[in-house]
Design a protein around this motif. Sequence first.
Motif, PDB file in Angstrom:
ATOM      1  N   ILE A   1       0.808  -0.820   0.294  1.00 49.75           N
ATOM      2  CA  ILE A   1      -0.173   0.183  -0.153  1.00 49.75           C
ATOM      3  C   ILE A   1       1.135   1.200   0.146  1.00 49.75           C
ATOM      4  CG2 ILE A   1      -1.294   1.030   0.868  1.00 49.75           C
ATOM      5  CD1 ILE A   1      -2.618  -0.999   2.589  1.00 49.75           C
ATOM      6  N   PRO A   2       0.381   2.530  -0.962  1.00 55.41           N
ATOM      7  CA  PRO A   2       1.517   3.423  -0.571  1.00 55.41           C
ATOM      8  C   PRO A   2       1.256   3.808   0.670  1.00 55.41           C
ATOM      9  CG  PRO A   2      -0.059   3.476  -2.207  1.00 55.41           C
ATOM     10  CD  PRO A   2      -0.336   2.488  -1.847  1.00 55.41           C
TER      11      PRO A   2
ATOM     12  N   ARG B   1       1.376   6.926   1.474  1.00 59.03           N
ATOM     13  CA  ARG B   1       0.332   8.360   1.874  1.00 59.03           C
ATOM     14  C   ARG B   1      -1.063   7.752   2.143  1.00 59.03           C
ATOM     15  NH1 ARG B   1      -1.033  13.384  -1.847  1.00 59.03           N
ATOM     16  NH2 ARG B   1      -2.506  14.567  -0.488  1.00 59.03           N
ATOM     17  N   ARG B   2      -1.263   6.850   1.564  1.00 55.76           N
ATOM     18  CA  ARG B   2      -2.040   6.200   1.488  1.00 55.76           C
ATOM     19  C   ARG B   2      -2.769   5.480   2.928  1.00 55.76           C
ATOM     20  NH1 ARG B   2      -4.821   2.370  -3.299  1.00 55.76           N
ATOM     21  NH2 ARG B   2      -3.800   0.363  -2.061  1.00 55.76           N
ATOM     22  N   LEU B   3      -1.780   4.885   3.091  1.00 52.65           N
ATOM     23  CA  LEU B   3      -1.913   3.554   4.528  1.00 52.65           C
ATOM     24  C   LEU B   3      -1.768   4.767   5.941  1.00 52.65           C
ATOM     25  CD1 LEU B   3      -0.972   0.910   5.764  1.00 52.65           C
ATOM     26  CD2 LEU B   3       1.622   1.446   5.405  1.00 52.65           C
TER      27      LEU B   3
ATOM     28  N   SER C   1      -3.301   7.486   6.024  1.00 55.45           N
ATOM     29  CA  SER C   1      -4.441   8.653   5.365  1.00 55.45           C
ATOM     30  C   SER C   1      -5.670   7.354   6.017  1.00 55.45           C
ATOM     31  CB  SER C   1      -4.556   8.466   4.483  1.00 55.45           C
ATOM     32  OG  SER C   1      -4.997   8.524   3.699  1.00 55.45           O
ATOM     33  N   GLY C   2      -5.167   5.879   5.462  1.00 56.83           N
ATOM     34  CA  GLY C   2      -6.298   4.487   5.777  1.00 56.83           C
ATOM     35  C   GLY C   2      -6.130   4.931   7.630  1.00 56.83           C
TER      36      GLY C   2
ATOM     37  N   HIS D   1      -5.057  -0.600   8.846  1.00 53.73           N
ATOM     38  CA  HIS D   1      -4.080  -1.446   8.358  1.00 53.73           C
ATOM     39  C   HIS D   1      -2.619  -1.241   9.818  1.00 53.73           C
ATOM     40  CE1 HIS D   1      -4.895  -2.768   5.187  1.00 53.73           C
ATOM     41  NE2 HIS D   1      -5.653  -2.235   4.278  1.00 53.73           N
TER      42      HIS D   1
END
Length: 697
Positions: free
Chosen positions: A63-64, A66-68, A70-71, A141
Motif C-alpha cells: 500500500i502506498p 500516504r494512503r496507508l 491516511s487510512g 492496517h
Amino acid sequence: MPPTAPPASPGVPPAPAPGVPPVSGPAARPSFVTWLRAPRSEAAPGVWTYEHKPKAPEEPDRIPGRRLLSGALVALLCGWLVWSLLWNGYLGGYWLWPMYLLTPDSWYERGGNTQAGWWSQRIYIGIVLAVLAVIFGRVGHWPEVWRRYVAPLFRRAWDEPAPEAVAAGRPEGDPVEWPQLRAAGGHSAADRLAADARAGAMNDVDHARIDRAWQSVRAGRNSLASFTDTVLRHGAASYGHPSGARDLPARTARHDLLAHQVRLGTAAEDSRNPYQHRGVGLALDPEVLGTSLLAVGPPGSGKTGRVVRPVVESLCLQALAGQVAVVAVGAAGAGLGADEAFDVVVKIGRPDSGYDLDLYGGTTDPDEAAGILAEALIGDMAASLPGGDSRRAATALAQLLGPYRAAHGRFPSVPDLRELLDGSKTAVNALREALDEAGERAQARELEARVRQSGAPGDVGALLADRIALLDRPAFADFFDTTGDRRPFSLRALEHPLRVRIDLPERGHAEASRMLARLVLAQFTECAVGRADRSLFACLVLDDASHTVTPEALRGIQRLRSAHAGAVLTLRTLDDVPESLRSALLGAVGCRMACAGVTTWDGARFAEVWGTEWVETRDVTDRQIIAEEPLTKVLHFIRKVATGKAVTTQSVTVRTVERERWSASELAHAVPPGHAVLSVTSVRGEGGPPVLVDLRG
C-alpha cells in the motif's frame, strides 16, 4: 599569501597543500575517521556502496505510504467515535448485556459484592476496547504502519549504534587501527598511521596509497620491515606519488577511494527501473570501467561535465594512490581538469606546451610504428581502400620507416616522412646513400620496393602523403619532433601511475584532431596490452570519439578487458561511427549510457542491445451493467445522476508478455533533462540492467 589546502569532497578532509602543515584539530578529526568507518555492503555492479543498505524484498501489493497513513488515521478516528458513542450511552446500553448475562446480579445490587462487579466491568470494558482495536486496526492496517514506520525507529535506536561506538567497542575491527597490519606484527606502524588519522594528517588518498603498499607486503613483493620503517619515518606521507601531490587542487564529485568509486547520480524512482535500484546511488569504478564505457548524447546533455569530468577526477585520485594510469584526451578547454591536476599536459599546437607527443608511440619496431601510424592516418577510410583494411598502408609506411631508422637511428619527422611519401627524388636519394654507407642492404631493398610501387596505379602512398600533410602545418612545427630536442611523451609510460591530459587542436584543425585522436587510441590499445606489469589499471578517456572508431580500434578495445585496462568514449550520435560498426561498438563495450536527447535511431540501437524482459501486464475492461428489475433501474439512474457515469463492472486480465527494457521512443522522448539510462558490466561478467539515473543527484 600562503597557499591553502584544496577543498575535498563531502565527508573527506582535504590533503595539506605543499608547504602547509597538515590539518589538525577537532574540526578535522571526525570527517576522515567517519568516512573510513562508514559501512559498505556488497552490491550489484555500479551501485554506490558507501553506506548502502540493501532494500527489503519487493511487495507487489504494498500500500502506498500516504494512503496507508491516511487510512490508519481515519480508522483511528472512527474507532474513537464508536467508543465515544458507546461510553456516553448514545447507542443505548445493549453493549453491556453480555456482561450482565455472564455475571451474578448480586454484584451490582446494594449490599452485594461490589468489588467483583467493579472488576468485572473494567475487564469487560477492556475486552470491548480490544475488540474495537482489532476491528479498526484491521481496517486501518495498523500492523503494517507499525512494521513500516515505528519498528525501524526502535531498531535504529537500539540495534545500530554509531560507527564510532562500534569501533570503540571492537578495536580489533576498527579500520583506523589497521587491524590486518597489527595481526601481522606491525604494531608500531599501525600506531603511527592511527595517530596521523586521528590528528587529521591523513586523507583518503593517503589511506588508499598506503593500503596498496601494504597489499604488496601481503603479496610478498615487499618486506614488512621495510614497510614499517617507511611508515615510521614518513607517516601518512609514506609511499608518496612522484609528483609529491597528496590530493587534487579541487574536487567536483563524490569519491570513495576505499571502494575505488565515483558517484555519478541517483537512480530515479521510476517504474521502469528495477525495484532494487530505485533510489540508490550509482557509481563507476575500475571493476566496470575495465569493460569500457560508451556514452552517447547531444551537446549539453551532461556527457563531459557529469560523466567524463568525474571519471577523470576519480582516476587522477587513484593515480595519486598508485593504483591507476589515466590518459584524458579532449579539445582544448573541454574542462577535463586543471593543469595542476595532471603530471603531463600535452597541448598540441600551442607554444606553451611543456611536452611533445611521440608520433610513433615510443616503439623501436618499424612494423609496429607503421601499423599504428597507418591506423591514425587512414583508419576512417580503410574500408574504401583495396583489401578493405589498412594493411597496404602499413606496409608502405614500414618500407620507409625501417630504412630511415636504420640509416639515422630514429624515425623521420613529419616533414621528412611527407617528402618520402611524395616520392621526392632528393629525399629518396639521400636516404639511399645513407643506407649504402651504413651497409643496410636489406633495408635498401625495402626502399627500392617502395620506389617501384609509388608509381603503380592505386598506390596508397599519395593518400598517405595527403593525410600526413594535415600534420605538416606551421601550427605543429614544434611538435612530433624525433631529434630529441623536446620532451616527447610516449604511452609506453603506462606502467607508472601517471596522470596525462592531451589537448587536441580542435579549432581550425578538426581533421587533424580526429587523426590525432585515432593515433592516441591506437597507441593506447597497443601499449596497454603490451605492458609487462599490469598491476596498474590503465584507462583512456576520449571526450569526443567522433570518427575515431574503426575496425582495428574495436579489436583493440576488446583486448583491453584482459589487459586490466579500459576506455571511456563519448559520442554526440552513433551517426559519427560507420554504420557497419555501430552494433559492433555497442557489443564491444560493457558499459553503455544513453543521455537525454538521443535520437530515435540511436535509441533503437540501445534498445536492441539491452534486449527484452518478461513483465506482467493488466488489461482492465469496463462493461456496462444492464438492469432488469424496476428497483435496480431506479438505483442505477440515481447513481448515474450523482456520479455522471453509467454503472459498470470491471474485468481484469493478467498476462505475462515480453517487452523491451527501454524502447527507442522512450529513450528519445521519456528521458528527462539531466538524466541518462546506464547499464554496466563488471570484468567478472556480472551485468546490470539499464537504469534511469539522475546525473544531478
